[in-house]
Motif scaffolding. Structure first.
Motif, PDB file in Angstrom:
ATOM      1  N   PRO A  85      41.471 -44.787  34.563  1.00 42.87           N
ATOM      2  CA  PRO A  85      41.179 -44.692  33.133  1.00 42.87           C
ATOM      3  C   PRO A  85      42.326 -45.126  32.224  1.00 42.87           C
ATOM      4  O   PRO A  85      42.105 -45.444  31.057  1.00 42.87           O
ATOM      5  N   LYS A  86      43.558 -45.162  32.750  1.00 36.83           N
ATOM      6  CA  LYS A  86      44.694 -45.625  31.944  1.00 36.83           C
ATOM      7  C   LYS A  86      44.723 -47.153  31.814  1.00 36.83           C
ATOM      8  O   LYS A  86      45.510 -47.707  31.061  1.00 36.83           O
ATOM      9  N   LEU A  87      43.839 -47.824  32.575  1.00 40.04           N
ATOM     10  CA  LEU A  87      43.656 -49.279  32.493  1.00 40.04           C
ATOM     11  C   LEU A  87      44.934 -50.072  32.761  1.00 40.04           C
ATOM     12  O   LEU A  87      45.201 -51.091  32.132  1.00 40.04           O
ATOM     13  N   LYS A  88      45.721 -49.594  33.719  1.00 39.59           N
ATOM     14  CA  LYS A  88      46.821 -50.423  34.204  1.00 39.59           C
ATOM     15  C   LYS A  88      46.248 -51.481  35.146  1.00 39.59           C
ATOM     16  O   LYS A  88      45.144 -51.358  35.637  1.00 39.59           O
ATOM     17  N   ASN A  89      46.999 -52.522  35.401  1.00 41.32           N
ATOM     18  CA  ASN A  89      46.626 -53.607  36.323  1.00 41.32           C
ATOM     19  C   ASN A  89      45.440 -54.443  35.832  1.00 41.32           C
ATOM     20  O   ASN A  89      44.801 -55.136  36.616  1.00 41.32           O
ATOM     21  N   VAL A  90      45.137 -54.380  34.533  1.00 39.65           N
ATOM     22  CA  VAL A  90      43.982 -55.110  34.016  1.00 39.65           C
ATOM     23  C   VAL A  90      44.128 -56.609  34.245  1.00 39.65           C
ATOM     24  O   VAL A  90      43.198 -57.273  34.715  1.00 39.65           O
ATOM     25  N   ASP A  91      45.279 -57.167  33.902  1.00 39.78           N
ATOM     26  CA  ASP A  91      45.472 -58.615  34.041  1.00 39.78           C
ATOM     27  C   ASP A  91      45.338 -59.053  35.492  1.00 39.78           C
ATOM     28  O   ASP A  91      44.745 -60.096  35.790  1.00 39.78           O
ATOM     29  N   ALA A  92      45.893 -58.255  36.409  1.00 34.81           N
ATOM     30  CA  ALA A  92      45.822 -58.607  37.831  1.00 34.81           C
ATOM     31  C   ALA A  92      44.385 -58.618  38.314  1.00 34.81           C
ATOM     32  O   ALA A  92      43.973 -59.502  39.087  1.00 34.81           O
ATOM     33  N   ILE A  93      43.588 -57.650  37.859  1.00 38.67           N
ATOM     34  CA  ILE A  93      42.180 -57.592  38.261  1.00 38.67           C
ATOM     35  C   ILE A  93      41.402 -58.749  37.665  1.00 38.67           C
ATOM     36  O   ILE A  93      40.592 -59.390  38.343  1.00 38.67           O
ATOM     37  N   ARG A  94      41.633 -59.054  36.402  1.00 39.82           N
ATOM     38  CA  ARG A  94      40.871 -60.127  35.757  1.00 39.82           C
ATOM     39  C   ARG A  94      41.174 -61.496  36.347  1.00 39.82           C
ATOM     40  O   ARG A  94      40.362 -62.417  36.241  1.00 39.82           O
ATOM     41  N   ARG A  95      42.326 -61.641  36.990  1.00 43.58           N
ATOM     42  CA  ARG A  95      42.612 -62.911  37.672  1.00 43.58           C
ATOM     43  C   ARG A  95      41.751 -63.087  38.909  1.00 43.58           C
ATOM     44  O   ARG A  95      41.565 -64.203  39.400  1.00 43.58           O
ATOM     45  N   GLU A  96      41.243 -61.984  39.458  1.00 46.23           N
ATOM     46  CA  GLU A  96      40.455 -62.047  40.691  1.00 46.23           C
ATOM     47  C   GLU A  96      38.953 -62.036  40.439  1.00 46.23           C
ATOM     48  O   GLU A  96      38.166 -62.262  41.354  1.00 46.23           O
ATOM     49  N   VAL A  97      38.552 -61.744  39.187  1.00 45.38           N
ATOM     50  CA  VAL A  97      37.139 -61.517  38.889  1.00 45.38           C
ATOM     51  C   VAL A  97      36.665 -62.482  37.811  1.00 45.38           C
ATOM     52  O   VAL A  97      37.233 -62.532  36.716  1.00 45.38           O
ATOM     53  N   GLY A  98      35.626 -63.241  38.120  1.00 45.22           N
ATOM     54  CA  GLY A  98      34.976 -64.079  37.126  1.00 45.22           C
ATOM     55  C   GLY A  98      33.734 -63.381  36.605  1.00 45.22           C
ATOM     56  O   GLY A  98      33.104 -62.607  37.325  1.00 45.22           O
ATOM     57  N   MET A  99      33.385 -63.655  35.341  1.00 45.21           N
ATOM     58  CA  MET A  99      32.220 -62.986  34.772  1.00 45.21           C
ATOM     59  C   MET A  99      31.401 -63.945  33.937  1.00 45.21           C
ATOM     60  O   MET A  99      31.940 -64.759  33.183  1.00 45.21           O
ATOM     61  N   VAL A 100      30.079 -63.817  34.081  1.00 47.82           N
ATOM     62  CA  VAL A 100      29.124 -64.604  33.307  1.00 47.82           C
ATOM     63  C   VAL A 100      28.247 -63.627  32.538  1.00 47.82           C
ATOM     64  O   VAL A 100      27.687 -62.700  33.129  1.00 47.82           O
ATOM     65  N   PHE A 101      28.110 -63.854  31.241  1.00 51.30           N
ATOM     66  CA  PHE A 101      27.428 -62.916  30.353  1.00 51.30           C
ATOM     67  C   PHE A 101      26.042 -63.427  29.967  1.00 51.30           C
ATOM     68  O   PHE A 101      25.655 -64.545  30.282  1.00 51.30           O
ATOM     69  N   GLN A 102      25.312 -62.599  29.221  1.00 46.16           N
ATOM     70  CA  GLN A 102      24.021 -63.022  28.683  1.00 46.16           C
ATOM     71  C   GLN A 102      24.202 -64.212  27.750  1.00 46.16           C
ATOM     72  O   GLN A 102      23.464 -65.194  27.820  1.00 46.16           O
ATOM     73  N   GLN A 103      25.176 -64.101  26.858  1.00 51.00           N
ATOM     74  CA  GLN A 103      25.495 -65.203  25.953  1.00 51.00           C
ATOM     75  C   GLN A 103      26.569 -66.071  26.598  1.00 51.00           C
ATOM     76  O   GLN A 103      27.404 -65.586  27.349  1.00 51.00           O
ATOM     77  N   PHE A 104      26.560 -67.341  26.280  1.00 48.74           N
ATOM     78  CA  PHE A 104      27.377 -68.295  27.035  1.00 48.74           C
ATOM     79  C   PHE A 104      28.849 -68.257  26.621  1.00 48.74           C
ATOM     80  O   PHE A 104      29.734 -68.514  27.424  1.00 48.74           O
ATOM     81  N   ASN A 105      29.118 -67.943  25.339  1.00 46.02           N
ATOM     82  CA  ASN A 105      30.494 -67.788  24.855  1.00 46.02           C
ATOM     83  C   ASN A 105      31.360 -69.016  25.117  1.00 46.02           C
ATOM     84  O   ASN A 105      32.551 -68.894  25.403  1.00 46.02           O
ATOM     85  N   LEU A 106      30.771 -70.201  25.012  1.00 48.05           N
ATOM     86  CA  LEU A 106      31.552 -71.424  25.164  1.00 48.05           C
ATOM     87  C   LEU A 106      32.249 -71.761  23.846  1.00 48.05           C
ATOM     88  O   LEU A 106      31.794 -71.382  22.770  1.00 48.05           O
ATOM     89  N   PHE A 107      33.347 -72.486  23.941  1.00 52.06           N
ATOM     90  CA  PHE A 107      34.047 -72.937  22.734  1.00 52.06           C
ATOM     91  C   PHE A 107      33.277 -74.115  22.140  1.00 52.06           C
ATOM     92  O   PHE A 107      33.202 -75.173  22.765  1.00 52.06           O
ATOM     93  N   PRO A 108      32.708 -73.966  20.949  1.00 56.55           N
ATOM     94  CA  PRO A 108      31.860 -75.024  20.414  1.00 56.55           C
ATOM     95  C   PRO A 108      32.602 -76.305  20.075  1.00 56.55           C
ATOM     96  O   PRO A 108      32.003 -77.390  20.045  1.00 56.55           O
ATOM     97  N   HIS A 109      33.929 -76.197  19.817  1.00 57.40           N
ATOM     98  CA  HIS A 109      34.712 -77.364  19.411  1.00 57.40           C
ATOM     99  C   HIS A 109      35.307 -78.116  20.596  1.00 57.40           C
ATOM    100  O   HIS A 109      35.971 -79.137  20.408  1.00 57.40           O
TER     101      HIS A 109
END
Length: 259
Positions: A85-109
């Motif tokens: 719950p203290k959310l340590k190691n967030v960056d390390a975890i996010r480097r190992e996990v890819g995520m795809v959402f309902q909305q595409f969230n692409l950079f329009p430019h």
């Protein structure tokens, strides 16, 4: 495979597990108890589908795996990296996990190619030539290389979602999370996205998917997890889930989605 039971869900040894969630609890700021001690293990190379009624906690649960949603009690281990719950190691975890959402969230430019190549260069400090090579391979893999110079606004929803999948894969994650990736798509575009996900599953990628796509769940999932009212109600094979559900809550849900 050595396994033992905990909170109604099988938990594998650490060497086999990609994700181990133990007794995860979450409350929203308004006091709503959305996750009530949920435990789940996802083994490496496994495809796990989360299903359940709206408000059951499935999207919230999957988003705790890469700390997009904080939680108040329990722990989550992702590829051996501990998240509390203290959310340590967030960056390390996010480097190992890819995520795809309902909305595409692409950079329009940015062009399709730039949308995919930007993160490996800026986040992983990958040389541009290497990032360009990977981007070319991934856009070909998702069947959209011929659209590489276009901008997201020039693509269909299904094409944009395939770009979003390629963008997540460009970070070379060990685990892919999908949060209802087809729910924002017109029906005729759903299949092209599911085909990419099927291909990804067949390659051995560890995947956790929140979806109501019954055909995909039957065909691709190794296990189906049914959540209702913040609780893990069933953890079973697709055949058992659809043909022999154990709980009344599951039977009611299936009667509403199966026609």
């Amino acid at each position: 495979m050595t396994q033992f039971e905990t909170s109604g869900s099988s938990v594998a040894t650490a060497t086999e597990a990609a994700i181990v969630a133990r007794d995860v609890e979450k409350w929203y700021s308004n006091g709503f108890h959305v996750l009530k001690g949920v435990s789940l293990t996802v083994n490496k190379g496994e495809v796990v589908v989360l299903m359940g009624p709206s408000g059951s906690g499935k999207s919230t649960f999957i988003r705790t795996f890469n700390a997009l949603e904080p939680f108040q009690k329990g722990s989550i281990e992702v590829d051996g990296i501990l998240l509390t719950p203290k959310l340590k190691n967030v960056d390390a975890i996010r480097r190992e996990v890819g995520m795809v959402f309902q909305q595409f969230n692409l950079f329009p430019h940015l062009t399709v190619f730039e949308n995919v190549s930007i993160a490996p260069i800026q986040v992983r400090n990958m040389p541009k030539a290497k990032a360009d090579e990977i981007t070319t391979q991934l856009l070909e893999r998702v069947g959209i290389l011929h659209q590489a110079k276009k901008y997201p606004g020039q693509l269909s929803g299904g094409q944009q979602q395939r770009v979003a999948i390629a963008r997540a894969l460009a970070m070379q994650p060990k685990i892919m999370l999908f949060d209802e990736p087809t729910s924002a798509l017109d029906p005729e575009m759903v299949r092209e996205v599911l085909d990419v996900m099927r291909s990804l599953a067949s390659s051995g990628m560890t995947m956790v998917c929140v979806t109501h796509e019954v055909g995909f769940a039957r065909e691709v999932a190794d296990r189906i997890i049914f959540l209702a009212d913040g609780l893990l109600v069933e953890d079973t094979t697709p055949a058992e889930f659809f043909n022999n559900p154990k709980s009344d809550r599951t039977r009611k849900f299936l009667s509403q989605i199966l026609h």
